[in-house]
Scaffold this active site. Structure first.
Site, PDB file in Angstrom:
ATOM      1  CE1 TYR A 110       2.853   5.464  -3.346  1.00 40.25           C
ATOM      2  CE2 TYR A 110       1.638   3.604  -4.245  1.00 40.25           C
ATOM      3  CZ  TYR A 110       2.786   4.122  -3.691  1.00 40.25           C
ATOM      4  OH  TYR A 110       3.861   3.298  -3.494  1.00 40.25           O
ATOM      5  CD  GLU A 147      -2.374   8.581   6.839  1.00 36.97           C
ATOM      6  OE1 GLU A 147      -1.445   9.275   7.278  1.00 36.97           O
ATOM      7  OE2 GLU A 147      -2.264   7.847   5.831  1.00 36.97           O
ATOM      8  CB  CYS A 154     -10.031   5.431  -0.416  1.00 37.40           C
ATOM      9  SG  CYS A 154      -8.551   6.082   0.388  1.00 37.40           S
ATOM     10  CB  THR A 155      -6.575   1.870   2.111  1.00 40.31           C
ATOM     11  OG1 THR A 155      -5.993   3.160   1.869  1.00 40.31           O
ATOM     12  CG2 THR A 155      -6.076   0.869   1.108  1.00 40.31           C
ATOM     13  CG  HIS A 156      -6.665   6.173   4.534  1.00 42.19           C
ATOM     14  ND1 HIS A 156      -5.918   5.548   3.568  1.00 42.19           N
ATOM     15  CD2 HIS A 156      -5.779   6.769   5.375  1.00 42.19           C
ATOM     16  CE1 HIS A 156      -4.631   5.770   3.801  1.00 42.19           C
ATOM     17  NE2 HIS A 156      -4.524   6.511   4.895  1.00 42.19           N
ATOM     18  CG  ASP A 208      -1.788   1.216   1.319  1.00 43.12           C
ATOM     19  OD1 ASP A 208      -2.449   1.516   0.316  1.00 43.12           O
ATOM     20  OD2 ASP A 208      -1.805   1.905   2.353  1.00 43.12           O
ATOM     21  CB  SER A 209       0.219   4.749  -0.807  1.00 42.33           C
ATOM     22  OG  SER A 209      -1.017   4.818  -0.123  1.00 42.33           O
ATOM     23  CB  THR A 262      -4.370   5.316  -5.676  1.00 47.65           C
ATOM     24  OG1 THR A 262      -5.268   5.988  -4.791  1.00 47.65           O
ATOM     25  CG2 THR A 262      -3.868   6.283  -6.722  1.00 47.65           C
ATOM     26  CB  CYS A 316      -2.644   1.161  -2.660  1.00 49.61           C
ATOM     27  SG  CYS A 316      -2.828   2.889  -3.092  1.00 49.61           S
TER      28      CYS A 316
HETATM   29  N1  DGL Z   1      -4.027   3.927  -0.206  1.00 52.91           N
HETATM   30  C1  DGL Z   1      -4.657   4.960  -0.975  1.00 52.91           C
HETATM   31  C2  DGL Z   1      -5.890   4.384  -1.685  1.00 52.91           C
HETATM   32  O1  DGL Z   1      -6.470   3.395  -1.279  1.00 52.91           O
HETATM   33  C3  DGL Z   1      -5.045   6.145  -0.118  1.00 52.91           C
HETATM   34  C4  DGL Z   1      -3.880   6.962   0.388  1.00 52.91           C
HETATM   35  C5  DGL Z   1      -3.079   7.589  -0.731  1.00 52.91           C
HETATM   36  O2  DGL Z   1      -3.565   8.548  -1.371  1.00 52.91           O
HETATM   37  O3  DGL Z   1      -1.974   7.122  -0.962  1.00 52.91           O
HETATM   38  O4  DGL Z   1      -6.293   4.915  -2.688  1.00 52.91           O
END
Ligand code: DGL
Length: 281
Positions: free
Chosen positions: A46, A157, A192-194, A14-15, A79, A77
């Site tokens: 990312y 976060e 999105c992961t978050h 992941d990023s 993205t 991730c």
């Molecule tokens: N991990 C990214 C996603 O799921 C979110 C955080 C980022 O922008 O890197 O898209």
């Protein structure tokens, strides 16, 4: 790459920390699998970067995990999943590469009663149309509306997950979706992961009649299915081992991880690595 063995770990990248939501789901679905998680914390986010950069980062992360011998690669991730699955799969044809977009799109089509599906994700994921295209391939009559909500990444976060102020911010960002009176959504993909961390605030704003789809669990189920089909499920009993690699700030990673991961990560378990030296074609 060595020959694939069922005892080898699953590589997950992941990023940054958000992909720990996918790691959680993998741990729950397959507790005895060994896992290596790489968070590219030096280059996060990312979600605001160009596809060219994200593909390069993903290729370097994949190279770092493959060097450590893995039996399957999970791009946690969203993205990176939106743009890098095909380049990675053609770079490593002998290794199964799985992302979160396909399973998330599939889950949304399964649960959506009327095919009115919304997607919230980072700016890059929305721009690349990956979810929109994947959903329309599965259900060509669906109506798909995608909305970038990159601000939710920082909220998640920082541990701002609920409360009046969070709901006001969430409501403001989701306004383009909630104001669609004539085409009211029945399903919303948390692309999105978050975003699972903000699930209750998002659900409150969207209303109880909108089903929220979190692709982490469906991705874990897809990974398990793939391992069973390729006879690569770890047959050794006992809890699997989890290793953590980060490209910057192990202290911050350990601290922020508590917002996304059910287990506590101790600092000595996190290895700082440099992945930028990997030359990718
Ligand atoms: N991990 C990214 C996603 O799921 C979110 C955080 C980022 O922008 O890197 O898209």
């Amino acid at each position: 790459m060595t020959e694939l063995d069922s005892n080898l770990p699953i590589g997950v990248f992941d990023s940054g920390v958000g992909g720990l939501t996918v790691l959680n789901a993998l741990r729950k679905a397959m507790p005895n699998e060994n896992l290596i998680y790489l968070g590219d914390t030096a280059r996060v986010p990312y979600g605001t970067k160009s596809s060219v950069s994200v593909v390069k980062y993903a290729e370097q992360a994949a190279a770092a995990l493959i060097e450590r011998d893995i039996k399957l690669l999970v791009v946690a991730c969203n993205t990176a999943s939106a743009v890098a699955i095909e380049p990675l799969q053609s770079l490593y044809p002998q290794l199964k590469v799985m992302g979160v977009v396909g399973p998330g799109a599939e889950a949304s089509c399964k649960v959506s009663a009327e095919g009115r599906i919304g997607v919230i994700a980072t700016e890059s994921t929305v721009k690349n149309n990956a979810y929109q295209d994947a959903i329309l391939r599965l259900n060509p009559s669906a109506s798909v509306t995608a909305q970038p909500c990159s601000l939710f990444v920082a909220l998640a976060e920082e541990g701002w997950h609920s409360g009046e102020l969070v709901e006001r911010i969430v409501a403001e960002c989701l306004q383009p979706l909630t104001s669609q009176v004539s085409d009211h959504l029945d399903t919303l993909v948390l692309g999105c992961t978050h975003f699972p961390a903000l699930k209750s605030a998002i659900s409150h704003v969207m209303g109880d009649d909108v089903v929220l789809v979190d692709s982490a669990e469906t991705t874990a189920a897809a990974v398990e299915k793939s391992l069973v089909e390729s006879n690569l499920i770890n047959k050794q009993p006992g809890a699997g081992d989890v290793r953590f690699l980060v490209t910057d700030g192990p202290e911050r990673f350990a601290r922020v991880a508590t917002n996304f991961y059910d287990e506590e990560i101790q600092l000595p378990e996190i290895q700082l690595v440099d992945i930028q030296h990997f030359k990718v074609p």
